[in-house]
Design a protein around this motif. Sequence first.
Motif, mmCIF file in Angstrom:
data_model
loop_
_atom_site.group_PDB
_atom_site.id
_atom_site.type_symbol
_atom_site.label_atom_id
_atom_site.label_comp_id
_atom_site.label_asym_id
_atom_site.label_seq_id
_atom_site.Cartn_x
_atom_site.Cartn_y
_atom_site.Cartn_z
ATOM 1 N N PRO A 121 70.326 90.007 179.575
ATOM 2 C CA PRO A 121 71.138 89.290 178.513
ATOM 3 C C PRO A 121 70.700 89.866 177.294
ATOM 4 C CG PRO A 121 69.467 87.962 179.480
ATOM 5 C CD PRO A 121 69.429 89.225 180.084
ATOM 6 N N ASP A 122 69.610 90.283 176.948
ATOM 7 C CA ASP A 122 68.977 90.748 175.479
ATOM 8 C C ASP A 122 68.782 92.247 175.462
ATOM 9 O OD1 ASP A 122 66.899 90.630 177.554
ATOM 10 O OD2 ASP A 122 65.348 90.536 175.909
ATOM 11 N N ALA A 123 69.333 93.225 176.438
ATOM 12 C CA ALA A 123 69.313 94.633 175.985
ATOM 13 C C ALA A 123 67.802 94.827 176.382
ATOM 14 C CB ALA A 123 69.912 94.980 174.842
ATOM 15 N N SER A 124 66.921 94.243 176.750
ATOM 16 C CA SER A 124 65.594 94.579 177.007
ATOM 17 C C SER A 124 65.192 95.108 178.335
ATOM 18 C CB SER A 124 64.732 93.391 176.803
ATOM 19 O OG SER A 124 64.905 92.530 177.926
ATOM 20 N N PRO A 195 42.693 101.733 175.757
ATOM 21 C CA PRO A 195 43.751 100.461 175.806
ATOM 22 C C PRO A 195 44.836 100.613 174.924
ATOM 23 C CG PRO A 195 41.122 100.187 175.407
ATOM 24 C CD PRO A 195 41.394 101.605 175.260
ATOM 25 N N LEU A 196 45.829 100.093 175.499
ATOM 26 C CA LEU A 196 47.051 99.872 174.625
ATOM 27 C C LEU A 196 47.005 98.407 173.842
ATOM 28 C CD1 LEU A 196 49.616 101.463 173.917
ATOM 29 C CD2 LEU A 196 50.728 100.144 175.881
ATOM 30 N N LYS A 197 46.891 98.178 172.766
ATOM 31 C CA LYS A 197 46.458 97.133 171.915
ATOM 32 C C LYS A 197 47.759 96.870 170.932
ATOM 33 C CE LYS A 197 41.371 96.920 172.627
ATOM 34 N NZ LYS A 197 40.134 97.066 172.112
ATOM 35 N N PRO A 198 48.507 96.092 171.361
ATOM 36 C CA PRO A 198 49.705 95.688 170.565
ATOM 37 C C PRO A 198 49.200 94.690 169.535
ATOM 38 C CG PRO A 198 50.274 95.283 172.811
ATOM 39 C CD PRO A 198 48.874 95.750 172.790
ATOM 40 N N SER A 199 49.272 95.063 168.147
ATOM 41 C CA SER A 199 48.914 94.387 167.209
ATOM 42 C C SER A 199 50.067 94.144 166.128
ATOM 43 C CB SER A 199 47.830 95.082 166.358
ATOM 44 O OG SER A 199 47.291 94.634 165.300
ATOM 45 N N LEU A 200 49.675 92.843 165.480
ATOM 46 C CA LEU A 200 50.737 92.584 164.410
ATOM 47 C C LEU A 200 50.584 93.268 163.115
ATOM 48 C CD1 LEU A 200 52.786 90.509 163.510
ATOM 49 C CD2 LEU A 200 51.076 88.824 162.619
ATOM 50 N N PHE A 201 49.188 93.946 162.864
ATOM 51 C CA PHE A 201 48.838 94.533 161.669
ATOM 52 C C PHE A 201 48.728 96.163 161.811
ATOM 53 C CE2 PHE A 201 46.723 90.310 161.969
ATOM 54 C CZ PHE A 201 47.503 89.965 160.665
ATOM 55 N N SER A 202 49.131 96.628 163.147
ATOM 56 C CA SER A 202 49.156 98.089 163.324
ATOM 57 C C SER A 202 50.241 98.476 164.385
ATOM 58 C CB SER A 202 47.947 98.481 163.855
ATOM 59 O OG SER A 202 47.697 99.896 164.181
ATOM 60 N N LEU A 225 60.259 96.114 171.388
ATOM 61 C CA LEU A 225 58.776 96.028 171.629
ATOM 62 C C LEU A 225 57.880 94.917 170.685
ATOM 63 C CD1 LEU A 225 58.086 99.764 171.416
ATOM 64 C CD2 LEU A 225 57.670 98.478 173.338
ATOM 65 N N GLU A 226 58.580 94.589 169.538
ATOM 66 C CA GLU A 226 57.840 93.697 168.612
ATOM 67 C C GLU A 226 58.468 92.281 169.216
ATOM 68 O OE1 GLU A 226 55.656 91.459 166.009
ATOM 69 O OE2 GLU A 226 55.724 93.862 166.314
ATOM 70 N N ARG A 227 59.372 92.150 170.099
ATOM 71 C CA ARG A 227 59.661 90.855 170.620
ATOM 72 C C ARG A 227 58.760 90.728 171.718
ATOM 73 N NH1 ARG A 227 66.307 90.637 170.161
ATOM 74 N NH2 ARG A 227 66.302 90.620 168.002
#
Length: 333
Positions: A121-124, A195-202, A225-227
Amino acid sequence: MLEIIECKTRADMRAFFRAAKEAGYTREEEKYLKEYAVPPLSLLSKNGPQAYFVAKREGKPVFRALTGVDLVFNREKGEKTDYFSLFDGESDEEAAQAILDAVLNKQSAWGMENVIGPISPDASGFFMGAGEGDFEKSRGIFTGPEGSFACRLLRKNGFCPIQMENAYLIYTTNKNPLSDVTRKAEKRFDVSVVPLKPSLFSDRWMKCILEVTKGAPEKEMRVLLERLRPFIDKRFSYAALMNGVCAGYLVTIKGSKGILRATTLFTSADHFSSPAALSLIDAFLTDTQRKGIAEAEVSVINPENMRSERLVLRFGGRRIRSYTLFTKKVAQN
């Protein structure tokens, strides 16, 4: 008394989401869908008209569905194909049939020829298909709840399966049968796992994924990806580098109150992918063992992707659930 409403107000949309209260969604899933499966943040809503239907019995919301047209998809494919999603609620056949009829009538009014669903429903790519199988055990989030009732009703109405994807349970404590092969491949092809480390600042993690998934539209991928970022488990998500260049990645979704879910293993077409895939799986198994995690879910895999299915079976995976996507000609209604 049964009433079918096409949602136009906030009160209608609240009823739309209450209709699936007993369907089996987790709290995280409900929150995610309320935010990203409806305008203005829904990516699908930007691609064409949509309608949200809810069935009320004696004033209580009991079943629902979203339907719409992706004009971008239709232009690219030269088709007149509609979609539906979030086809769930209580096991009320009269209500579900009335919702399905409303969906098909709306699609006919839009001039569509074919319909597919339940789609994401969200295209993800999450919540794709109607689920059947073992829902007694904890499931990975964003797979969607049990949907055997919906499957039966769709088949009864002449819908045919066009795609199936499976979820597998693996025991991470098992010895890696390809450990020696992996070490040799890593040495030969200069593979290293980071490691794949999702970060708000990078956005380094995002750039790594975009390097591999080159065919996807970058702007839309960045939004998705941000969601997803808050739900990614940094402990068990990795990038595989070959000669210093990203050749693949593995994204794992947090277990929360469910089960850890290894959801996306993607390798680059620009590299020999087998060494990257082996290294990513080995890293996942090694780290889950170190953390004392005995079980994990690997999902979803299309059985037509024989290479991936054979690999998960080789590592002791056991199919536990299936998610089916259906289609039908609108004129057959």
